[in-house]
Design a protein around this motif. Structure first.
Motif, PDB file in Angstrom:
ATOM      1  N   GLN A  15      52.281  46.578  50.065  1.00 25.08           N
ATOM      2  CA  GLN A  15      53.172  45.551  50.605  1.00 25.08           C
ATOM      3  C   GLN A  15      52.909  44.182  49.978  1.00 25.08           C
ATOM      4  N   GLY A  16      52.726  44.171  48.663  1.00 26.46           N
ATOM      5  CA  GLY A  16      52.562  42.914  47.948  1.00 26.46           C
ATOM      6  C   GLY A  16      51.354  42.104  48.381  1.00 26.46           C
ATOM      7  N   GLY A  17      50.283  42.792  48.740  1.00 25.45           N
ATOM      8  CA  GLY A  17      49.061  42.101  49.143  1.00 25.45           C
ATOM      9  C   GLY A  17      48.913  41.905  50.632  1.00 25.45           C
ATOM     10  N   VAL A  18      49.973  42.221  51.393  1.00 23.54           N
ATOM     11  CA  VAL A  18      49.952  41.983  52.840  1.00 23.54           C
ATOM     12  C   VAL A  18      48.977  42.911  53.563  1.00 23.54           C
TER      13      VAL A  18
ATOM     14  N   ILE B 128      39.825  38.359  48.346  1.00 25.47           N
ATOM     15  CA  ILE B 128      40.450  37.482  47.348  1.00 25.47           C
ATOM     16  C   ILE B 128      41.950  37.688  47.514  1.00 25.47           C
ATOM     17  N   ALA B 129      42.587  36.798  48.252  1.00 28.40           N
ATOM     18  CA  ALA B 129      44.029  36.886  48.512  1.00 28.40           C
ATOM     19  C   ALA B 129      44.766  35.872  47.641  1.00 28.40           C
TER      20      ALA B 129
ATOM     21  N   PRO C  30      45.055  40.439  38.473  1.00 21.76           N
ATOM     22  CA  PRO C  30      44.270  39.203  38.545  1.00 21.76           C
ATOM     23  C   PRO C  30      43.324  39.146  39.742  1.00 21.76           C
ATOM     24  N   ASN C  31      43.805  39.536  40.944  1.00 21.90           N
ATOM     25  CA  ASN C  31      42.923  39.524  42.115  1.00 21.90           C
ATOM     26  C   ASN C  31      41.683  40.370  41.877  1.00 21.90           C
ATOM     27  N   ASP C  32      41.904  41.550  41.298  1.00 18.95           N
ATOM     28  CA  ASP C  32      40.817  42.493  41.050  1.00 18.95           C
ATOM     29  C   ASP C  32      39.840  41.947  40.019  1.00 18.95           C
ATOM     30  N   ILE C  33      40.369  41.372  38.948  1.00 21.87           N
ATOM     31  CA  ILE C  33      39.507  40.815  37.896  1.00 21.87           C
ATOM     32  C   ILE C  33      38.655  39.681  38.457  1.00 21.87           C
ATOM     33  N   ILE C  34      39.283  38.788  39.231  1.00 22.99           N
ATOM     34  CA  ILE C  34      38.543  37.683  39.840  1.00 22.99           C
ATOM     35  C   ILE C  34      37.445  38.211  40.759  1.00 22.99           C
ATOM     36  N   ALA C  35      37.815  39.184  41.602  1.00 24.78           N
ATOM     37  CA  ALA C  35      36.852  39.728  42.556  1.00 24.78           C
ATOM     38  C   ALA C  35      35.655  40.345  41.845  1.00 24.78           C
TER      39      ALA C  35
ATOM     40  N   ILE D 127      37.461  42.554  49.852  1.00 21.90           N
ATOM     41  CA  ILE D 127      38.744  43.251  49.790  1.00 21.90           C
ATOM     42  C   ILE D 127      39.648  42.625  48.726  1.00 21.90           C
ATOM     43  N   VAL D 128      40.238  43.487  47.918  1.00 25.34           N
ATOM     44  CA  VAL D 128      41.254  43.090  46.939  1.00 25.34           C
ATOM     45  C   VAL D 128      42.562  43.728  47.399  1.00 25.34           C
ATOM     46  N   PRO D 129      43.565  42.930  47.767  1.00 22.34           N
ATOM     47  CA  PRO D 129      44.802  43.500  48.325  1.00 22.34           C
ATOM     48  C   PRO D 129      45.760  44.090  47.291  1.00 22.34           C
ATOM     49  N   PHE D 130      45.248  44.436  46.112  1.00 26.95           N
ATOM     50  CA  PHE D 130      46.058  44.998  45.032  1.00 26.95           C
ATOM     51  C   PHE D 130      45.282  46.092  44.321  1.00 26.95           C
TER      52      PHE D 130
END
Length: 322
Positions: free
Chosen positions: A69-72, A90-91, A41-46, A33-36
């Motif tokens: 909600q900002g990744g929440v 990846i949070a 950045p979260n998505d690229i890392i994942a 799960i990518v919370p964005f």
């Protein structure tokens, strides 16, 4: 003695399936799960780390973007998932360390999530508009003290890391600057370029193009050492503020209750993927520094960051939605 023997036998029987499951793990695709939304950045890392993990384990690692909600929202989704190792995330610092002090969230970071590994860090850079008559940190602080309440700092939103970075700057330097929140980094940068606000803290990769072009002036980097991509910008410690360490970070987490043996296996797979030269190169291009640590160390790291930002929120009198 007979009771003790029976208890021991029962415990062994209970542990056998867990050990077998860990030994066979993973036996099916893993949902990451990518919370964005895609592209951040979260998505690229994942996608970069997940692809290498998939190659190592011979199973698909499926990236699932759950923005909101900002990744929440995405972080809460993994907290509520089955604790079997097949749903991870990846949070980032915002959802794990800041949001719990800023708003009501449905999860307790340290109780409902199992840390796997700290994946990467990226420093925040303090930048100013080119019309601000300051060339370094001491000149900027002197200017703010000479004009209390006159200088503004932009952020990507209330309770965001750039917002709290500015509040920590105010507390550390003992200055009075005014927060101007925006809905994201892009509009904040646009108004900074338009000289409608005077300064901001943002992830280095976000504002690096403007630094290179000379349209924004880098004052200090919140990392522990200088960045190779902006080596002429001193760290906050070099600028005389060793307590102004501000780094965003991204970590892999699983649902609480995931068997320790499976957490250890996930850690082994993730850190092996991160050790790959192509993974390092791709993420270095994004201004990210790969870390890779133990679940225990990552848990302590998260706990320390929660404590740090909770104190900043309290000391700065930041309004919260709790």
């Amino acid at each position: 003695m007979k009771i003790g023997g029976r208890l021991l036998a029962g415990l062994i029987l209970l542990l056998v399936p867990i050990a077998a499951a860990a030994q066979d793990f993973p036996a099916k695709p893993i949902r990451l799960i990518v919370p964005f939304p895609p592209g951040g950045p979260n998505d690229i890392i994942a996608r970069v780390v997940g692809q290498k993990m998939s190659e190592l384990i011979k199973q698909p690692v499926i990236v699932d973007n759950r923005a909101g909600q900002g990744g929440v929202l995405g972080t809460d989704a993994v907290a509520k998932a089955a604790p079997d190792g097949y749903t991870i995330a990846i949070a980032s610092a915002g959802a794990l360390a800041i949001s719990p002090s800023m708003e009501k969230v449905a999860y307790d970071t340290l109780k409902d999530l199992a840390p796997v590994t700290l994946v990467a860090t990226v420093p925040e850079m303090l930048v100013i508009a080119t019309d601000v008559p300051a060339k370094n940190m001491s000149e900027l602080v002197a200017l703010a003290k000479a004009q209390p309440g006159k200088l503004n700092f932009a952020s990507s939103g209330p309770g965001s890391l750039p917002h709290l970075a500015g509040e920590l700057f105010k507390l550390t330097a003992k200055i009075d600057i005014v927060h101007v929140p925006y809905r994201g980094a892009a509009p904040a940068v646009n108004d900074l370029l338009g000289q409608q606000v005077q300064m901001t803290f943002l992830d280095l990769p976000v504002i690096l193009p403007q630094i290179k072009a000379g349209t924004l002036r880098g004052i200090a980097l919140g990392g522990r050492e200088r960045a190779p991509t902006a080596s002429d910008v001193p760290t906050t410690a070099e600028a005389g503020m060793p307590d102004l360490i501000i780094e965003n970070w991204y970590g892999m987490v699983a649902p609480s209750g995931t068997p320790p043996a499976i957490i250890a296996k996930l850690n082994q797979i993730a850190t092996a993927a991160m050790a790959d030269a192509s993974v390092k190169d791709k993420l270095a291009e994004q201004g990210l520094t790969l870390v890779g640590d133990t679940p225990e160390h990552f848990r302590d790291f998260i706990a320390a960051d929660i404590k740090k930002w909770a104190k900043v929120i309290k000391d700065a009198g930041v309004e919260t939605a709790k």
